[in-house]
Enzyme design. Structure first.
Site, mmCIF file in Angstrom:
data_model
loop_
_atom_site.group_PDB
_atom_site.id
_atom_site.type_symbol
_atom_site.label_atom_id
_atom_site.label_comp_id
_atom_site.label_asym_id
_atom_site.label_seq_id
_atom_site.Cartn_x
_atom_site.Cartn_y
_atom_site.Cartn_z
ATOM 1 N N GLU A 1 -69.019 96.749 -16.170
ATOM 2 C CA GLU A 1 -69.397 97.245 -17.505
ATOM 3 C C GLU A 1 -68.996 96.285 -18.611
ATOM 4 O O GLU A 1 -69.695 96.174 -19.618
ATOM 5 C CB GLU A 1 -68.752 98.610 -17.756
ATOM 6 C CG GLU A 1 -69.447 99.725 -17.001
ATOM 7 C CD GLU A 1 -68.799 101.076 -17.197
ATOM 8 O OE1 GLU A 1 -67.725 101.147 -17.832
ATOM 9 O OE2 GLU A 1 -69.374 102.053 -16.696
ATOM 10 N N HIS B 1 -62.244 90.865 -15.190
ATOM 11 C CA HIS B 1 -61.030 91.673 -15.109
ATOM 12 C C HIS B 1 -60.788 92.098 -13.675
ATOM 13 O O HIS B 1 -61.722 92.454 -12.958
ATOM 14 C CB HIS B 1 -61.097 92.902 -16.019
ATOM 15 C CG HIS B 1 -62.376 93.672 -15.952
ATOM 16 N ND1 HIS B 1 -63.549 93.205 -16.525
ATOM 17 C CD2 HIS B 1 -62.684 94.844 -15.368
ATOM 18 C CE1 HIS B 1 -64.518 94.080 -16.300
ATOM 19 N NE2 HIS B 1 -64.032 95.078 -15.587
#
Ligand code: AMP
Length: 119
Positions: free
Chosen positions: A98, A103
């Site tokens: 998203e 990350h």
């Protein structure tokens, strides 16, 4: 193309608050805003990388080593290193990434169940 307006870029610029778990020269780790487990932290490089693909291509060996070591330090700091935890990285549309800034998710604190939901 890296989007300077993505939410993690704003966190890195200090425009949005975060609950920091650890920080070093090239890495920031903070709690996920919508935790999926008792421990759910995100570990990100400070430089601008859209995804793991981008990171593997462009980051220095030191940045890559630092990010991996930071993930383990986060697990240790959060008290899940010995019991076990899951390191998860979504890359691109099929993975449901998203936020377009690399990350690592560090998840733990309970039995996490099967790796993937079927279907
Ligand atoms: P992904 O689907 O792998 O891109 O994961 C994005 C993650 O970012 C989700 O787990 C979100 O809950 C988390 N997230 C979104 N906004 C924030 C924020 N402001 N602070 C912390 N975590 C966030």
């Amino acid at each position: 193309m890296y989007d300077d307006n993505n939410i993690f870029a704003k966190i890195l610029r200090g425009e949005i608050p975060n609950t920091t778990v650890l920080e070093d020269d090239s890495t920031l780790a903070f709690d996920d805003i919508s935790p999926q487990a008792p421990v759910h932290a995100l570990v990100i490089p400070k430089n601008k990388y859209v995804s793991l693909n981008d990171f593997a291509e462009k980051a220095s060996d030191a940045e890559i080593a630092n990010l991996v070591r930071a993930a383990v330090k986060v697990a240790d700091k959060k008290g899940v290193k010995e019991d076990g935890y899951r390191l998860l990285v979504n890359i691109g549309p099929n993975s449901h990434q998203e936020v377009p800034h690399l990350h690592f998710h560090v998840l733990g604190g309970r039995k996490l169940g099967p790796m993937l939901v079927k279907g």
